[in-house]
Design a protein around this motif. Structure first.
Motif, PDB file in Angstrom:
ATOM      1  N   UNK A 195       0.828  -1.206   0.000  1.00 33.35           N
ATOM      2  CA  UNK A 195       0.000   0.000   0.000  1.00 33.35           C
ATOM      3  C   UNK A 195       0.864   1.258   0.000  1.00 33.35           C
ATOM      4  N   UNK A 196       1.940   1.241   0.765  1.00 35.50           N
ATOM      5  CA  UNK A 196       2.834   2.396   0.800  1.00 35.50           C
ATOM      6  C   UNK A 196       3.509   2.628  -0.555  1.00 35.50           C
ATOM      7  N   UNK A 197       3.863   1.544  -1.227  1.00 41.13           N
ATOM      8  CA  UNK A 197       4.494   1.675  -2.545  1.00 41.13           C
ATOM      9  C   UNK A 197       3.502   2.238  -3.558  1.00 41.13           C
ATOM     10  N   UNK A 225      11.117   8.436   2.669  1.00 42.02           N
ATOM     11  CA  UNK A 225      11.298   7.475   1.576  1.00 42.02           C
ATOM     12  C   UNK A 225      10.078   7.421   0.655  1.00 42.02           C
ATOM     13  N   UNK A 226       8.863   7.467   1.244  1.00 43.30           N
ATOM     14  CA  UNK A 226       7.653   7.304   0.422  1.00 43.30           C
ATOM     15  C   UNK A 226       6.967   8.632   0.129  1.00 43.30           C
ATOM     16  N   UNK A 304       8.799   1.070  16.948  1.00 42.04           N
ATOM     17  CA  UNK A 304      10.066   1.430  16.296  1.00 42.04           C
ATOM     18  C   UNK A 304      10.597   0.271  15.461  1.00 42.04           C
ATOM     19  N   UNK A 305      10.582  -0.933  16.020  1.00 42.63           N
ATOM     20  CA  UNK A 305      11.140  -2.082  15.306  1.00 42.63           C
ATOM     21  C   UNK A 305      10.287  -2.464  14.093  1.00 42.63           C
ATOM     22  N   UNK A 306       8.977  -2.285  14.217  1.00 40.45           N
ATOM     23  CA  UNK A 306       8.097  -2.609  13.097  1.00 40.45           C
ATOM     24  C   UNK A 306       8.326  -1.654  11.936  1.00 40.45           C
ATOM     25  N   UNK A 307       8.406  -0.346  12.245  1.00 39.56           N
ATOM     26  CA  UNK A 307       8.645   0.632  11.177  1.00 39.56           C
ATOM     27  C   UNK A 307      10.041   0.434  10.591  1.00 39.56           C
ATOM     28  N   UNK A 308      11.011   0.073  11.420  1.00 40.61           N
ATOM     29  CA  UNK A 308      12.361  -0.208  10.904  1.00 40.61           C
ATOM     30  C   UNK A 308      12.330  -1.364   9.914  1.00 40.61           C
ATOM     31  N   UNK A 309      11.527  -2.387  10.203  1.00 38.48           N
ATOM     32  CA  UNK A 309      11.420  -3.533   9.291  1.00 38.48           C
ATOM     33  C   UNK A 309      10.786  -3.114   7.966  1.00 38.48           C
ATOM     34  N   UNK A 310       9.803  -2.222   8.029  1.00 40.84           N
ATOM     35  CA  UNK A 310       9.189  -1.700   6.799  1.00 40.84           C
ATOM     36  C   UNK A 310      10.225  -0.916   6.000  1.00 40.84           C
ATOM     37  N   UNK A 311      11.019  -0.122   6.694  1.00 39.02           N
ATOM     38  CA  UNK A 311      12.066   0.647   6.015  1.00 39.02           C
ATOM     39  C   UNK A 311      13.074  -0.264   5.314  1.00 39.02           C
ATOM     40  N   UNK A 312      13.463  -1.311   5.967  1.00 34.75           N
ATOM     41  CA  UNK A 312      14.435  -2.239   5.372  1.00 34.75           C
ATOM     42  C   UNK A 312      13.864  -2.896   4.118  1.00 34.75           C
ATOM     43  N   UNK A 313      12.583  -3.277   4.181  1.00 35.98           N
ATOM     44  CA  UNK A 313      11.952  -3.903   3.014  1.00 35.98           C
ATOM     45  C   UNK A 313      11.864  -2.925   1.848  1.00 35.98           C
ATOM     46  N   UNK A 314      11.525  -1.667   2.143  1.00 38.39           N
ATOM     47  CA  UNK A 314      11.434  -0.660   1.081  1.00 38.39           C
ATOM     48  C   UNK A 314      12.803  -0.334   0.505  1.00 38.39           C
ATOM     49  N   UNK A 315      13.813  -0.329   1.369  1.00 38.28           N
ATOM     50  CA  UNK A 315      15.168  -0.062   0.896  1.00 38.28           C
ATOM     51  C   UNK A 315      15.648  -1.195  -0.023  1.00 38.28           C
ATOM     52  N   UNK A 316      15.311  -2.422   0.340  1.00 35.06           N
ATOM     53  CA  UNK A 316      15.709  -3.564  -0.490  1.00 35.06           C
ATOM     54  C   UNK A 316      15.088  -3.494  -1.881  1.00 35.06           C
ATOM     55  N   UNK A 317      13.909  -2.872  -1.944  1.00 34.69           N
ATOM     56  CA  UNK A 317      13.229  -2.731  -3.232  1.00 34.69           C
ATOM     57  C   UNK A 317      13.520  -1.373  -3.875  1.00 34.69           C
ATOM     58  N   UNK A 318      14.428  -0.623  -3.256  1.00 39.66           N
ATOM     59  CA  UNK A 318      14.887   0.667  -3.779  1.00 39.66           C
ATOM     60  C   UNK A 318      13.729   1.636  -4.024  1.00 39.66           C
TER      61      UNK A 318
END
Length: 543
Positions: A195-197, A225-226, A304-318
């Motif tokens: 949804x964020x993407x 990022x988004x 914090x940890x949940x949003x960090x995990x979302x950030x990592x996933x978005x970063x992996x997908x550039x």
């Protein structure tokens, strides 16, 4: 060992260092036993209801279970409003109450305490015997911690004086708490990430839970990022102060520019915020977007940890996009604010609210009561960096603010503290000014004085009734503060508020500022609902 000594030992094992209450026959031996311990500090309130409100403010700002103690019967019934307010605020509180036993000859204070506690939205746990006492106390604290709700721990008076014939052992409730879900699984996060993407105009709303999880930096990283705009619930007010894309509160207290932008959002993600009736303005604030609490999009975990995990996933997908952060959005945010005509029957409440924000020191505590006035604070008081605000409006009850403020101050001794309360609300519990002085607490208290019940005044006017039915001559609040041992000043102009707050902080102790505002000026929400006017509230920036 007496049972009351064992109970005191149990409370300390649960983390008690401070408690709030009134002494009576139902708790005095336990009170005395607790105060033999050098680490324990009692705060003697002047009214039982305020003792619970103090425990509420304490729990909110310390992360500990708030503990209050009252006596039997009327000692408990006085607490009903504050218990419901704590329940609505999801505050973990244990209210220890004595109880006259059913067979006692003195039945003056006898009542069905279970039925009253449960009617007041509190869980009810009672001590049934010495054999069960340790487990039953731990169960009460476990319930408060796991459900984040108030619990009444009921102590029969006769049992408190029984003797133990064996060594008393107590295992605190913290040993039984289940492990927290720190980070949801990738499968649970996947729908939110998609949804964020896909979103072209995303908004992130942070609440009190985001603050508690220290999620700010990760939320800003995600928003950057988004291309999301950053907003807060009322409880999270000021969390993103100073950020270029902070649009303030989402909900009934949203600024005029924020309302325009939120209406165009196509995806809203709440983090540590309940996207309920007021934050969504009954659903009217977000007419076109999907809100991230629909089935399949709710995830539970450490903020914090949940949003960090979302950030990592978005970063992996550039993923990196402009999103809502366009030139058109910037133009809305930077539009010149509406200019109001100054009222002629008192201080301008908007100017007063703005000067209040400008006067708050960075990192200060700020407590706000409930009433018509708190709309002005919500909409026109910018919060400097690090200022944490606590509201007492959860049950819609006036008169709760001073108790929450005292508990907040007790849990954060030495931290600069400014509170604001309405004149009508303060008169509910004026006696607690003496509590502030007696316990040598520091509090600058701004009395938002519109010489009446402001909410009722404006509603009466809107319906064509006589507003004088809800107005009166104001008492001399400064003289009252001085009579209790504090100090204060009558404010003559809104521009003088900063100097008055600075003087109060310098002096320490109780310093009351009587601010006599225009009684005829409605807040923006009231003007909208009762008089059909549009909101002109400007977008606030940190000062």
């Amino acid at each position: 060992m007496k049972a009351y000594e064992a109970i005191a030992q149990s409370l300390v094992a649960e983390g008690l260092t401070d408690f709030f209450g009134l002494m009576g026959d139902g708790n005095m031996w336990l009170w005395g036993a607790l105060c033999r311990n050098a680490i324990v500090k009692p705060y003697n309130a002047r009214h039982e209801s305020m003792a619970v409100s103090m425990a509420d403010g304490y729990a909110r700002t310390t992360g500990k279970v708030g503990i209050a103690m009252v006596t039997c019967g009327p000692g408990l019934t006085q607490c009903g409003t504050s218990l419901i307010a704590a329940y609505r605020g999801k505050t973990p509180i244990v209210l220890v109450a004595g109880e006259i036993e059913a067979g006692a000859k003195n039945k003056t204070q006898l009542m069905d305490q279970r039925r009253f506690a449960e009617a007041s939205s509190a869980r009810f746990h009672t001590i049934t015997s010495l054999d069960n006492m340790a487990e039953e106390i731990a169960e009460a604290f476990y319930a408060a911690r796991i459900h984040r709700e108030p619990v009444v721990l009921n102590l029969p008076m006769g049992l408190q004086e029984e003797d133990f014939d064996w060594d008393y052992e107590y295992r605190p409730s913290t040993q039984f708490l289940p492990p927290r879900v720190e980070t949801p699984s990738p499968d649970r996060l996947a729908p939110v990430i998609e949804k964020l993407i896909a979103a072209e105009r995303p908004v992130i709303i942070a609440g009190r839970g985001a603050r508690a999880a220290d999620a700010k930096n990760e939320l800003i990283r995600l928003a950057d990022r988004v291309g999301a705009l950053l907003a807060t619930s009322l409880q999270g007010k000021g969390y993103f102060a100073g950020h270029a894309w902070d649009i303030g509160i989402a909900g009934a207290f949203a600024s005029a520019p924020s309302e325009r932008l939120l209406a165009d959002a196509d995806f809203v993600l709440g983090v540590g915020a309940e996207l309920g009736y007021y934050t969504t303005e009954g659903g009217l604030l977000f007419p076109s977007e999907e809100i991230g609490v629909i089935p399949g999009l709710y995830v539970q975990g450490d903020g914090r940890k949940t949003v960090a995990a979302i950030n990592e996933a978005l970063e992996a997908r550039q993923v990196r996009k402009e999103g809502f952060r366009s030139a058109a959005t910037r133009a809305v945010l930077d539009a010149p604010p509406h200019r109001f005509d100054a009222p002629k029957d008192g201080l301008d409440p908007r100017a007063l609210a703005w000067n209040l924000g400008a006067a708050l020191p960075k990192g200060a505590l700020f407590t706000c009561g409930a009433g018509h006035f708190f709309s002005f604070v919500g909409m026109y008081t910018p919060l400097p960096e690090g200022v944490e605000i606590q509201y007492s409006y959860g049950f819609g009850a006036v008169g709760q603010g001073i108790g929450v403020a005292i508990g907040t101050g007790a849990g954060n001794f030495g931290r600069q503290h400014v509170a604001v309360e309405g004149d009508g609300s303060l008169m509910f519990n004026l006696q607690e000014l003496e509590t502030i002085v007696r316990h040598r607490m520091q509090m600058v208290l701004v009395v938002w004085n519109d010489t009446g019940y402001g909410a009722e005044v404006h509603k009466l006017v809107a319906k064509g009734f006589d507003e004088k039915l809800a107005q009166w001559e104001s008492p001399d609040f400064v003289a009252l503060a001085k009579a209790f041992g504090g100090d204060g000043v009558l404010l003559k102009d809104a521009s003088e508020l900063g100097g008055a707050i600075a003087e109060g902080l310098r002096k320490g102790g109780l310093y009351l500022i009587d601010a006599r505002v225009s009684p005829s000026t409605p807040s923006d929400p009231y003007a909208k609902v009762h008089f059909g006017r549009e909101s002109h509230a400007p977008l606030l920036r940190a000062v």
